[in-house]
Design an enzyme around this catalytic site. Structure first.
Site, PDB file in Angstrom:
ATOM      1  N   LEU A  18       0.596  -1.222  -0.417  1.00  0.00           N
ATOM      2  CA  LEU A  18      -0.299  -0.377  -0.331  1.00  0.00           C
ATOM      3  C   LEU A  18       0.680   1.492  -0.141  1.00  0.00           C
ATOM      4  O   LEU A  18       0.526   2.550   0.653  1.00  0.00           O
ATOM      5  CB  LEU A  18      -1.439   0.220   1.056  1.00  0.00           C
ATOM      6  CG  LEU A  18      -1.668  -0.987   1.143  1.00  0.00           C
ATOM      7  CD1 LEU A  18      -2.656  -0.881   2.408  1.00  0.00           C
ATOM      8  CD2 LEU A  18      -2.784  -1.067  -0.833  1.00  0.00           C
ATOM      9  N   CYS A  19       2.393   1.135   0.238  1.00  0.00           N
ATOM     10  CA  CYS A  19       2.795   1.743  -0.719  1.00  0.00           C
ATOM     11  C   CYS A  19       2.923   2.878  -1.707  1.00  0.00           C
ATOM     12  O   CYS A  19       2.452   2.314  -2.854  1.00  0.00           O
ATOM     13  CB  CYS A  19       4.196   1.968   0.049  1.00  0.00           C
ATOM     14  SG  CYS A  19       4.980   1.404   1.949  1.00  0.00           S
ATOM     15  N   HIS A  20       3.191   4.399  -1.352  1.00  0.00           N
ATOM     16  CA  HIS A  20       3.068   5.317  -2.736  1.00  0.00           C
ATOM     17  C   HIS A  20       4.154   4.748  -3.443  1.00  0.00           C
ATOM     18  O   HIS A  20       5.554   4.980  -2.635  1.00  0.00           O
ATOM     19  CB  HIS A  20       2.466   6.134  -2.835  1.00  0.00           C
ATOM     20  CG  HIS A  20       1.034   6.837  -2.116  1.00  0.00           C
ATOM     21  ND1 HIS A  20       0.483   6.763  -0.802  1.00  0.00           N
ATOM     22  CD2 HIS A  20       0.387   7.062  -2.959  1.00  0.00           C
ATOM     23  CE1 HIS A  20      -0.651   6.378  -1.070  1.00  0.00           C
ATOM     24  NE2 HIS A  20      -1.176   7.138  -2.337  1.00  0.00           N
ATOM     25  N   MET A  71       8.293   4.854   5.449  1.00  0.00           N
ATOM     26  CA  MET A  71       8.600   3.293   4.617  1.00  0.00           C
ATOM     27  C   MET A  71       9.962   3.290   4.094  1.00  0.00           C
ATOM     28  O   MET A  71      10.243   2.272   4.151  1.00  0.00           O
ATOM     29  CB  MET A  71       7.227   2.994   3.901  1.00  0.00           C
ATOM     30  CG  MET A  71       6.139   2.664   4.833  1.00  0.00           C
ATOM     31  SD  MET A  71       6.594   2.237   6.652  1.00  0.00           S
ATOM     32  CE  MET A  71       6.171   0.280   6.003  1.00  0.00           C
ATOM     33  N   GLU A  72      10.267   4.141   3.158  1.00  0.00           N
ATOM     34  CA  GLU A  72      11.898   4.280   2.543  1.00  0.00           C
ATOM     35  C   GLU A  72      13.131   4.086   2.778  1.00  0.00           C
ATOM     36  O   GLU A  72      13.805   3.636   2.837  1.00  0.00           O
ATOM     37  CB  GLU A  72      11.292   5.654   1.309  1.00  0.00           C
ATOM     38  CG  GLU A  72      10.586   5.224   0.236  1.00  0.00           C
ATOM     39  CD  GLU A  72       9.156   5.370   0.880  1.00  0.00           C
ATOM     40  OE1 GLU A  72       8.211   5.107   0.099  1.00  0.00           O
ATOM     41  OE2 GLU A  72       8.663   6.378   1.578  1.00  0.00           O
ATOM     42  N   ASP A  77      24.311 -11.331   4.098  1.00  0.00           N
ATOM     43  CA  ASP A  77      24.404 -11.829   3.166  1.00  0.00           C
ATOM     44  C   ASP A  77      26.296 -12.065   2.486  1.00  0.00           C
ATOM     45  O   ASP A  77      26.555 -12.823   2.600  1.00  0.00           O
ATOM     46  CB  ASP A  77      23.993 -11.253   1.992  1.00  0.00           C
ATOM     47  CG  ASP A  77      24.333 -12.007   0.728  1.00  0.00           C
ATOM     48  OD1 ASP A  77      23.996 -13.125   0.990  1.00  0.00           O
ATOM     49  OD2 ASP A  77      24.818 -11.696   0.001  1.00  0.00           O
TER      50      ASP A  77
END
Length: 164
Positions: free
Chosen positions: A75-77, A117-118, A132
């Protein structure tokens, strides 16, 4: 239903409509750390990791992650980011505190919705990249304390985490 913006009045998930929101300068700063053996940190600091420059590659991975956030979180733009910057700080083992690499990401845009969120995604992916690249020598690494430190811009105003 509630104050959660990603649900409509019937409780169904939806993408928030930001069409009527003004474009403002938005900033978010997030941080986190990956704890590891002191010998693993020494490999990172010396540049002797078999896969290459661990922090350089983690920086690029974090930048890519910020740009791809809307592909991963439904739901992120999708946003036109104007800045993504990651900083790393190595932290030597001290008493009971393990060796670690701390990552801080600052993400900016001019737009109608924030970039929290980014910034959080950039930190997570950068730390996962460190894992990793170093897992061959230390599978016990632990990602810790990923959190938003600051958010600026928009209707909800300025948020600044108060850390002890």
């Amino acid at each position: 239903m509630s104050n959660l913006t990603h649900f409509d009045s019937q409780g169904q998930a939806h993408m928030v409509d930001v069409a009527d929101k003004p474009a403002t300068h938005r900033v978010a700063v997030a941080t986190g750390r990956i704890e590891m053996l002191a010998s693993t940190l020494a490999i990172i600091e010396s540049g002797a990791a078999k896969k290459g420059d661990v922090l350089g590659i983690a920086r690029i991975a974090g930048i890519q992650a910020a740009k791809k956030t809307s592909d991963l979180i439904p739901l992120c733009h999708p946003l036109a980011l104007t800045r993504v910057a990651l900083e790393f700080e190595t932290q030597s083992q001290q008493d009971e505190r393990p060796a670690a690499v701390a990552c801080t990401a600052r993400v900016e845009t001019l737009g109608p919705t924030g970039v929290e969120m980014e910034a959080l995604n950039a930190v997570q992916v950068a730390l996962l990249t460190i894992y990793d690249m170093c897992k061959a020598v230390d599978r016990g690494m632990t990602i810790q304390a990923v959190r938003l430190l600051e958010k600026q811009g928009g209707k909800s105003g300025h948020f600044l985490r108060k850390e002890p």
